[in-house]
Design a protein around this motif. Structure first.
Motif, PDB file in Angstrom:
ATOM      1  N   ASN A 260       0.890  -1.262  -0.175  1.00 31.56           N
ATOM      2  CA  ASN A 260       0.023   0.025   0.108  1.00 31.56           C
ATOM      3  C   ASN A 260       1.086   1.358   0.246  1.00 31.56           C
ATOM      4  O   ASN A 260       0.634   2.005  -0.868  1.00 31.56           O
ATOM      5  CB  ASN A 260      -1.506  -0.306   1.286  1.00 31.56           C
ATOM      6  CG  ASN A 260      -2.398  -0.488   1.307  1.00 31.56           C
ATOM      7  OD1 ASN A 260      -2.938  -0.530  -0.105  1.00 31.56           O
ATOM      8  ND2 ASN A 260      -2.544  -1.391   1.467  1.00 31.56           N
ATOM      9  N   SER A 263       2.582   1.883  -3.426  1.00 32.32           N
ATOM     10  CA  SER A 263       2.137   1.982  -4.332  1.00 32.32           C
ATOM     11  C   SER A 263       2.073   3.384  -4.683  1.00 32.32           C
ATOM     12  O   SER A 263       1.446   3.619  -5.428  1.00 32.32           O
ATOM     13  CB  SER A 263       0.659   1.050  -4.419  1.00 32.32           C
ATOM     14  OG  SER A 263      -0.558   0.972  -3.491  1.00 32.32           O
ATOM     15  N   ASN A 264       1.107   3.794  -3.053  1.00 32.93           N
ATOM     16  CA  ASN A 264       1.638   5.387  -3.128  1.00 32.93           C
ATOM     17  C   ASN A 264       2.298   6.171  -3.943  1.00 32.93           C
ATOM     18  O   ASN A 264       1.671   7.026  -4.390  1.00 32.93           O
ATOM     19  CB  ASN A 264       1.092   5.524  -1.808  1.00 32.93           C
ATOM     20  CG  ASN A 264      -0.266   5.083  -1.224  1.00 32.93           C
ATOM     21  OD1 ASN A 264      -1.769   5.400  -1.621  1.00 32.93           O
ATOM     22  ND2 ASN A 264      -1.148   5.754   0.563  1.00 32.93           N
ATOM     23  N   LYS A 267       2.135   6.086  -6.920  1.00 36.35           N
ATOM     24  CA  LYS A 267       1.401   6.270  -8.011  1.00 36.35           C
ATOM     25  C   LYS A 267       1.219   7.651  -8.392  1.00 36.35           C
ATOM     26  O   LYS A 267       1.031   8.813  -8.718  1.00 36.35           O
ATOM     27  CB  LYS A 267      -0.328   5.806  -7.053  1.00 36.35           C
ATOM     28  CG  LYS A 267      -1.510   6.708  -7.720  1.00 36.35           C
ATOM     29  CD  LYS A 267      -2.824   6.158  -7.742  1.00 36.35           C
ATOM     30  CE  LYS A 267      -2.493   5.722  -5.549  1.00 36.35           C
ATOM     31  NZ  LYS A 267      -4.223   5.325  -5.084  1.00 36.35           N
ATOM     32  N   GLY A 326      -6.582   2.003   1.460  1.00 38.77           N
ATOM     33  CA  GLY A 326      -4.557   1.662   1.652  1.00 38.77           C
ATOM     34  C   GLY A 326      -4.270   2.235   2.903  1.00 38.77           C
ATOM     35  O   GLY A 326      -4.140   1.421   3.990  1.00 38.77           O
TER      36      GLY A 326
HETATM   37 MG    MG Z   1      -2.885   3.575  -1.915  1.00 33.03          MG
END
Ligand code: MG
Ligand code: ATP
Length: 359
Positions: A260, A263-264, A267, A326
């Motif tokens: 999580n 991936s943040n 992203k 998340g």
């Molecule tokens: Mg997230």
């Protein structure tokens, strides 16, 4: 004096008969059940047989000292929630500080004032009972969410499948507008299914049994990132991992946690030509303090209180897709490992995601 805290069991652990008598006489005025132990060993036997509501603990005991005994109880998951008030002649600042550091809820020095002692014991029992009730209500609500999410999943999947069948069988009977509308309904049903899946993940992150093993965080972070690389293969990302320690944690939950936050970082750096994501760790007292730093879009610190709420997002889905679950999952996972998580961000300058894990 009648108390509304009946059924509370107060345990006095003290080797001085006079001290026991004074405290017992004060507490007898209330409907508390009293238990007395003159050393830590006897106390432990009594606690194992019947858990007291609160403990009044002396520092100088004949076998082990009160601080060590308090630490022992606070490390035991069955007894860590028992409030402990130190009742002692040691009134130096160091002892008081130490007592609170190891988890005592109060510190009363001898000779004590009868009314004050009673008030302090009452307050701690009241807080303890309120906390228990809150936890019960919280667990019930959590189970309720879990059941709702679980029971909604099957009918939603059926709706999605029925829409697909309808689309295939009746495509030629509908005009373009009708088919476009059906596509929107299908998309929305998929969004709902995804939301339900995230809700279940969130609920399970708080419930699944924890199985702790040694985790080499340096290796694990790299592994989790490399497993995610497929999604990011067209991106230029420098993933720098400094020295990270071996922690004791649940491999499945820590993986979900790392997925999580990494991936943040991936992203929210997608707008950068070169994304830089860095993992570092420092040690302080009894904890490891980790930081995952990125050079992405950052966020407005005035909204920091919203970050860990379920389905709350600080960026729009048009800019960055996501559900806003998340970090709520991450918070649960890290709390279950006895740690904390917080984020620091600056708009357009990047984000630092800090988290602690006890040694
Ligand atoms: Mg997230
Ligand atoms: N590294 C980051 N940089 C900038 N903003 C972030 C970062 N991490 C989290 N945020 C902000 O915090 C919000 C909550 O994060 P969270 O991970 O819970 O949800 P999400 O990424 O939007 O969706 P998902 O449920 O798919 O993870 C995000 O919507 C984003 O606004």
């Amino acid at each position: 004096m009648k108390s509304n805290f009946y059924n509370a069991q107060v345990m006095i652990i003290d080797d001085s008969p006079e001290s026991i008598e004074i405290a017992a006489n004060i507490l007898k005025k209330v409907d508390y059940q009293l238990k007395v132990a003159i050393n830590a060993n006897i106390a432990m036997d009594l606690i194992k047989k019947d858990k007291p509501t609160i403990i009044l603990l002396d520092v100088n005991l004949p076998d082990i000292d009160g601080f060590t005994f308090c630490e022992k109880l606070k490390k035991n998951k069955d007894y860590m929630d028992i409030p402990i008030i130190f009742l002692t002649a040691s009134n130096d600042e160091k002892s008081i500080q130490k007592a609170f550091n190891i988890g005592a809820c109060d510190y009363v020095t001898k000779p004590f004032n009868a009314k004050e002692l009673l008030a302090r014991v009452n307050t701690q029992i009241k807080l303890y009972k309120q906390q228990k009730e809150l936890m019960k209500a919280y667990n019930e609500l959590d189970s309720f969410c879990d059941i709702i999410a679980h029971d909604l999943k099957a009918p939603l999947l059926s709706i999605h499948q029925l829409i697909n069948i309808f689309q295939e069988d009746y495509k030629s009977h509908l005009n373009d507008d009708g088919n476009d509308l059906l596509q929107v309904v299908d998309k929305k049903s998929l969004e709902l299914i995804e939301m339900i899946k995230y809700l279940l993940d969130f609920s399970r992150a708080g419930k699944s049994e924890i199985k702790k093993t040694d985790i080499d965080m340096q290796e694990y972070c790299k592994k989790v990132f490399s497993e995610m690389i497929d999604i990011t293969s067209d991106r230029n990302i420098a993933f720098n991992v400094g020295y990270l320690p071996i922690i004791s944690g649940d491999k499945i939950l820590i993986k979900q946690f790392l997925q999580n936050i990494i991936s943040n970082a991936i992203k929210y750096t997608s707008v950068r030509k070169k994304a830089i994501i860095e993992f570092i760790c420092e040690e302080k007292n009894n904890v490891y303090i980790f930081c995952c730093k990125d050079n992405g879009v950052g966020f407005d610190m005035r909204n920091a209180n919203k970050l860990f709420r379920v389905f709350e997002r600080l960026h729009s889905s048009r800019e960055f897709p996501g559900n806003g679950v998340g970090l709520a999952i991450c918070k649960r996972i890290i709390q279950r490992h006895g740690g904390k998580i917080w984020l620091e961000g600056e708009i357009n300058k990047g984000t630092k995601c800090w988290f602690t894990i006890p040694k």
